[in-house]
Write a protein that holds these residues in place. Structure first.
Motif, PDB file in Angstrom:
ATOM      1  N   ILE A 288      13.757  10.741  21.681  1.00 20.70           N
ATOM      2  CA  ILE A 288      14.184   9.483  22.324  1.00 20.70           C
ATOM      3  C   ILE A 288      13.177   8.442  21.817  1.00 20.70           C
ATOM      4  O   ILE A 288      12.069   8.527  21.910  1.00 20.70           O
ATOM      5  CB  ILE A 288      14.105   9.377  23.632  1.00 20.70           C
ATOM      6  CG1 ILE A 288      15.014  10.768  24.360  1.00 20.70           C
ATOM      7  CG2 ILE A 288      14.522   8.247  24.438  1.00 20.70           C
ATOM      8  CD1 ILE A 288      16.286  10.615  24.018  1.00 20.70           C
ATOM      9  N   VAL A 289      13.775   7.380  21.027  1.00 21.10           N
ATOM     10  CA  VAL A 289      12.855   6.207  20.615  1.00 21.10           C
ATOM     11  C   VAL A 289      12.991   5.196  21.776  1.00 21.10           C
ATOM     12  O   VAL A 289      14.292   4.419  21.471  1.00 21.10           O
ATOM     13  CB  VAL A 289      12.931   5.935  19.215  1.00 21.10           C
ATOM     14  CG1 VAL A 289      12.361   4.786  18.717  1.00 21.10           C
ATOM     15  CG2 VAL A 289      12.586   7.284  18.349  1.00 21.10           C
ATOM     16  N   GLY A 290      11.967   4.837  22.516  1.00 23.12           N
ATOM     17  CA  GLY A 290      12.523   3.513  23.424  1.00 23.12           C
ATOM     18  C   GLY A 290      12.046   4.143  24.721  1.00 23.12           C
ATOM     19  O   GLY A 290      12.973   4.843  25.240  1.00 23.12           O
ATOM     20  N   LEU A 291      11.284   3.690  25.539  1.00 23.59           N
ATOM     21  CA  LEU A 291      11.112   4.386  26.834  1.00 23.59           C
ATOM     22  C   LEU A 291      11.099   3.037  27.850  1.00 23.59           C
ATOM     23  O   LEU A 291      10.398   3.166  28.820  1.00 23.59           O
ATOM     24  CB  LEU A 291       9.831   5.216  26.901  1.00 23.59           C
ATOM     25  CG  LEU A 291       9.653   6.328  26.057  1.00 23.59           C
ATOM     26  CD1 LEU A 291       8.332   6.803  25.835  1.00 23.59           C
ATOM     27  CD2 LEU A 291      10.554   7.319  26.399  1.00 23.59           C
ATOM     28  N   GLY A 292      11.891   2.448  27.705  1.00 25.09           N
ATOM     29  CA  GLY A 292      12.385   1.512  28.899  1.00 25.09           C
ATOM     30  C   GLY A 292      13.395   2.195  30.120  1.00 25.09           C
ATOM     31  O   GLY A 292      13.252   3.339  29.907  1.00 25.09           O
ATOM     32  N   LEU A 293      13.961   1.344  30.584  1.00 24.48           N
ATOM     33  CA  LEU A 293      14.710   2.202  31.718  1.00 24.48           C
ATOM     34  C   LEU A 293      15.685   3.071  31.157  1.00 24.48           C
ATOM     35  O   LEU A 293      16.054   4.079  31.389  1.00 24.48           O
ATOM     36  CB  LEU A 293      15.529   0.845  32.684  1.00 24.48           C
ATOM     37  CG  LEU A 293      14.553   0.116  33.272  1.00 24.48           C
ATOM     38  CD1 LEU A 293      15.165  -1.059  34.042  1.00 24.48           C
ATOM     39  CD2 LEU A 293      13.800   0.595  34.186  1.00 24.48           C
ATOM     40  N   MET A 294      16.599   2.408  29.955  1.00 21.85           N
ATOM     41  CA  MET A 294      17.531   3.274  29.546  1.00 21.85           C
ATOM     42  C   MET A 294      16.923   4.578  28.743  1.00 21.85           C
ATOM     43  O   MET A 294      17.394   5.703  28.874  1.00 21.85           O
ATOM     44  CB  MET A 294      18.479   2.459  28.394  1.00 21.85           C
ATOM     45  CG  MET A 294      19.531   3.274  27.945  1.00 21.85           C
ATOM     46  SD  MET A 294      20.318   2.555  26.257  1.00 21.85           S
ATOM     47  CE  MET A 294      20.620   0.812  27.187  1.00 21.85           C
ATOM     48  N   GLY A 295      15.878   4.369  28.046  1.00 17.66           N
ATOM     49  CA  GLY A 295      15.201   5.585  27.253  1.00 17.66           C
ATOM     50  C   GLY A 295      14.802   6.421  28.240  1.00 17.66           C
ATOM     51  O   GLY A 295      14.923   7.636  28.062  1.00 17.66           O
ATOM     52  N   CYS A 296      14.111   6.166  29.270  1.00 16.49           N
ATOM     53  CA  CYS A 296      13.629   7.144  30.252  1.00 16.49           C
ATOM     54  C   CYS A 296      15.039   7.664  31.103  1.00 16.49           C
ATOM     55  O   CYS A 296      14.782   8.954  31.329  1.00 16.49           O
ATOM     56  CB  CYS A 296      12.987   6.304  31.459  1.00 16.49           C
ATOM     57  SG  CYS A 296      11.329   5.938  30.820  1.00 16.49           S
ATOM     58  N   SER A 297      15.967   7.068  31.263  1.00 14.52           N
ATOM     59  CA  SER A 297      17.183   7.685  31.819  1.00 14.52           C
ATOM     60  C   SER A 297      17.856   8.684  30.879  1.00 14.52           C
ATOM     61  O   SER A 297      18.031   9.947  31.258  1.00 14.52           O
ATOM     62  CB  SER A 297      18.228   6.968  32.059  1.00 14.52           C
ATOM     63  OG  SER A 297      17.619   5.935  33.199  1.00 14.52           O
TER      64      SER A 297
END
Length: 99
Positions: free
Chosen positions: A10-19
């Protein structure tokens, strides 16, 4: 092939990436999560734990959040993605980050 044998990046750990990372952990995949924005390193693990805790509270999981975390790697190093069979990009709409 079992989900435990398919590492997901997963590249990107904002709200969507964490979900998405949480869903992949629940499905049994090892997850390598890359934070292209250093600030996300401060919040990603807590967000994922919170998602797992809510899933337990709603009766969706029988295991504790800790049972999933041994399959989670959070990093800033894109080279850590090398074993992943699939990589999901969910970063900001910023050309420099996406490149």
């Amino acid at each position: 092939m079992k989900s435990q044998e398919i590492p997901v990046g997963i590249v990107g750990l904002g709200l969507m990436g964490c979900s998405i990372a949480t869903c992949m952990l629940i499905a049994g995949h090892p997850v390598i999560a890359v934070a292209p924005i250093s600030q996300d390193l401060l919040h990603a693990r807590k967000r994922i734990i919170d998602h797992l805790q809510r899933s337990v509270a709603h009766g969706m999981l029988e295991k504790s959040p800790e049972d999933f975390l041994d399959r989670l790697t959070i990093t800033e190093d894109y080279a850590d993605l090398w074993p992943c069979r699939i990589v999901i990009e969910c970063t900001l709409e910023n050309k420099a980050i996406k490149e």
